[in-house]
Design a protein around this motif. Structure first.
Motif, PDB file in Angstrom:
ATOM      1  N   ALA A 297      -4.540  -9.333  -0.793  1.00  0.00           N
ATOM      2  CA  ALA A 297      -3.154  -9.237  -0.326  1.00  0.00           C
ATOM      3  C   ALA A 297      -2.172  -9.393  -1.488  1.00  0.00           C
ATOM      4  N   GLU A 298      -2.491 -10.254  -2.467  1.00  0.00           N
ATOM      5  CA  GLU A 298      -1.494 -10.424  -3.546  1.00  0.00           C
ATOM      6  C   GLU A 298      -1.405  -9.182  -4.423  1.00  0.00           C
ATOM      7  N   ARG A 299      -2.514  -8.468  -4.547  1.00  0.00           N
ATOM      8  CA  ARG A 299      -2.435  -7.199  -5.298  1.00  0.00           C
ATOM      9  C   ARG A 299      -1.650  -6.163  -4.501  1.00  0.00           C
ATOM     10  N   LEU A 300      -1.860  -6.165  -3.190  1.00  0.00           N
ATOM     11  CA  LEU A 300      -1.136  -5.223  -2.330  1.00  0.00           C
ATOM     12  C   LEU A 300       0.367  -5.518  -2.358  1.00  0.00           C
ATOM     13  N   ALA A 301       0.709  -6.808  -2.494  1.00  0.00           N
ATOM     14  CA  ALA A 301       2.129  -7.203  -2.493  1.00  0.00           C
ATOM     15  C   ALA A 301       2.852  -6.716  -3.744  1.00  0.00           C
TER      16      ALA A 301
END
Ligand SMILES: NC(=O)C1=CN([C@@H]2O[C@H](COP(=O)(O)OP(=O)(O)OC[C@H]3O[C@@H](n4cnc5c(N)ncnc54)[C@H](O)[C@@H]3O)[C@@H](O)[C@H]2O)[C@@H](O)CC1
Ligand SMILES: Nc1ncnc2c1ncn2[C@@H]1O[C@H](COP(=O)(O)OP(=O)(O)O)[C@@H](O)[C@H]1O
Ligand SMILES: [K+]
Length: 494
Positions: free
Chosen positions: A487-491
């Protein structure tokens, strides 16, 4: 008239018609055309696609059912035979008891010398099997020989092409009576939808069951109203040079509860939503952490500004509330529901509202006050709001999204494979992007932030939701295979 099926790609908007509208389209077209024309066009389309998919097939097994879906398969066999391939037909119908169109195709195939076999042939990786067992007329779960053949198709090494729809799939809902095989590799199976594209091909189990989608309208333009649209990316607004951060709006993410006494913290959810809002171009992003938080800086995203909830002027902001909100979110919801002009509600915000009739009423009244709201439930959150089970939501995702929209006069994003985006007085959209790599904690928080940024920049709630959902899935589709999607990469995508 030549027909070449077209590949359905995620960047095009397409109307989606249910089974009833497709039947009406078929009947009115058939009434205006010479007998058997539609089935002949369908069979030719199937044969052309079969040849394009497996030009080197030694054997093409065509499993034909007792109705007109089987007729399409018989008609395809005729062409493949004429083109010098080796179609082998196994047929569950019989000449005495077959609908007129399928009977005509049976006679044509028989007279052309098509090989009718009792047993399916052995297939290898270059070969093809064609599922022409049941189409729109499926009335009960496949059993006996039909079930055996379906099982064999799902597990054999060849590619598979489903005629009109994978046998057993409900084209209205995407539920299926036929177990789909998780080990089957989607790029190796295909579905050629005929006359119209249907919603169930794109949501629930539809995407797994269908694999790569192809479409042939058989030369017919339907006069029927669609029930939904396949979502497309929308137009990217260019940023005028003479713009400033105020032009792109402010987002406040309210959530991320922490409570040291209970030893819990869900700050991460709020930070993910806030970072995603920043990456999506919001002018300024505030984070208001709930509970006893002592966090005032995100060192990964130092542009985020931390504020206590009572220090936010949310009348001038787009608020994204819920992400890791815990129980404390109940304290801020009455004020937000009453006064936030643009509001995205996710996760715990939805759970708290689901339990509280007063908050439900307040949510439903926002529309009349001119306030815009987006709800982003996953199926269980949707079930809580509707007081039903998640299985009931999944059994008809379009209907549940519409129902939520009606009850709460809000834009609704019902998440999951084939996310449904619905809004009052709009036809729902089904999203074609995204994949199961998104099934990891926090990706929903990222989506909430992406929607908030678009609303802050001036998009209406429905457009903001549609474009954000498409882009969120697209990021996952583009993600390199060798890089884990978190999720943090997607963010903060590259
Ligand atoms: N009539 C036409 O001109 C056209 C028909 N088309 C094709 O025809 C299909 C619809 O044809 P039909 O309405 O005949 O429906 P299907 O071919 O889907 O099946 C209907 C037949 O299967 C039987 N059946 C249903 N469930 C069964 C089960 N579980 N096990 C065994 N038998 C079962 C029914 O009793 C009926 O005999 C479309 O999906 C499409 O593929 C296309 O070729 C377009 C033109
Ligand atoms: N199998 C899947 N295929 C496509 N998208 C998926 C799949 N599983 C999850 N997603 C998407 O990932 C996101 C998950 O959101 P959510 O369930 O709220 O998780 P979280 O609360 O952990 O952030 C949603 O956008 C959902 O549509
Ligand atoms: K079929």
């Amino acid at each position: 008239m030549p027909h070449m099926p077209r590949l359905i790609q995620a960047h095009e908007m397409h109307p989606l018609h249910d089974a009833a509208a497709t039947r009406r389209t078929e009947h009115s077209a058939a009434a205006q055309l010479p007998a058997h024309t539609l089935m002949q066009r369908a069979g030719l389309a199937v044969a052309r696609l079969a040849l394009a998919l497996t030009p080197h097939a030694r054997t093409i097994w065509i499993a034909c059912g007792p109705g007109n879906n089987g007729g399409d398969g018989l008609e395809a066999a005729l062409h493949l035979r004429h083109w010098g391939l080796n179609p082998v037909v196994t047929w569950l119908g019989n000449p005495e008891n077959t609908p007129a169109d399928a009977h005509a195709s049976y006679l044509r195939a028989r007279d052309a010398g098509v090989n009718f076999a009792e047993e399916p042939p052995e297939l290898d990786a270059d070969d093809l099997c064609i599922d022409a067992l049941l189409g729109l007329g499926a009335a009960r779960p496949p059993q006996g020989l039909m079930a055996e053949w379906l099982d064999r198709m799902a597990t054999c090494p060849s590619q598979r092409l489903a005629v009109d729809l994978p046998t057993g799939l409900s084209v209205d809902t995407g539920s299926t009576s036929t177990p789909w095989h998780a080990d089957a590799h989607p790029p190796r199976h295909h579905t050629l939808s005929l006359l119209t594209l249907k919603p169930g091909l794109f949501t629930m189990q539809g995407r797994d069951a269908c694999g790569t989608m192809w479409f042939d309208d058989l030369g017919i333009v339907t006069a029927e109203e669609p029930v939904a649209w396949l979502n497309a990316p929308g137009i990217q607004a260019t940023r005028p040079h003479a713009s400033h951060k105020g032009t792109w709006g402010d987002v406040a993410v309210i959530g991320g509860e922490s409570d040291a006494s209970r030893g819990i913290s869900m700050r991460g959810a709020a930070l993910l939503a806030a970072r995603a809002a920043l990456s999506s171009g919001a002018g300024r992003v505030y984070v208001s952490l709930l509970g006893n938080s002592d966090l005032w800086l995100d060192t990964i995203a130092p542009a985020l500004m931390f504020r206590r909830f009572d220090a936010l002027d949310f009348s001038a902001l787009t608020s994204v509330c819920g992400c890791g909100g815990g129980e404390t979110v109940a304290e801020v919801l009455p004020a937000l529901l009453a006064a936030a002009p643009r509001l995205v509600l996710d996760a715990d915000a939805l759970n708290v509202i689901a339990r509280d009739p007063k908050l439900k009423l307040s949510l439903a009244n926002r529309d009349t006050q001119g306030h815009a709201t987006v709800l982003t439930p996953h199926p269980l959150e949707a079930a809580r709001l509707l007081a039903c089970s998640a299985a009931e939501v999944q059994a008809d995702r379009l209907a549940c999204a519409r129902e939520l929209t009606q009850r709460f006069r809000s834009t609704v994003v019902l998440k999951g494979s084939g996310t449904v985006i619905a809004a009052p007085d709009q036809l729902p959209n089904i999203n074609p992007t995204g994949n199961a790599r998104l099934a990891t904690a926090g990706t929903g928080d990222v989506l909430a932030g992406m929607i908030g940024a678009r609303m802050a920049a001036g998009l209406d709630a429905f457009s903001a939701a549609r474009t954000a959902v498409w882009q969120h899935g697209h990021f996952a589709d583009l993600w390199p295979d060798d890089l884990p999607l978190t999720a943090e990469r997607l963010a903060t995508p590259p």
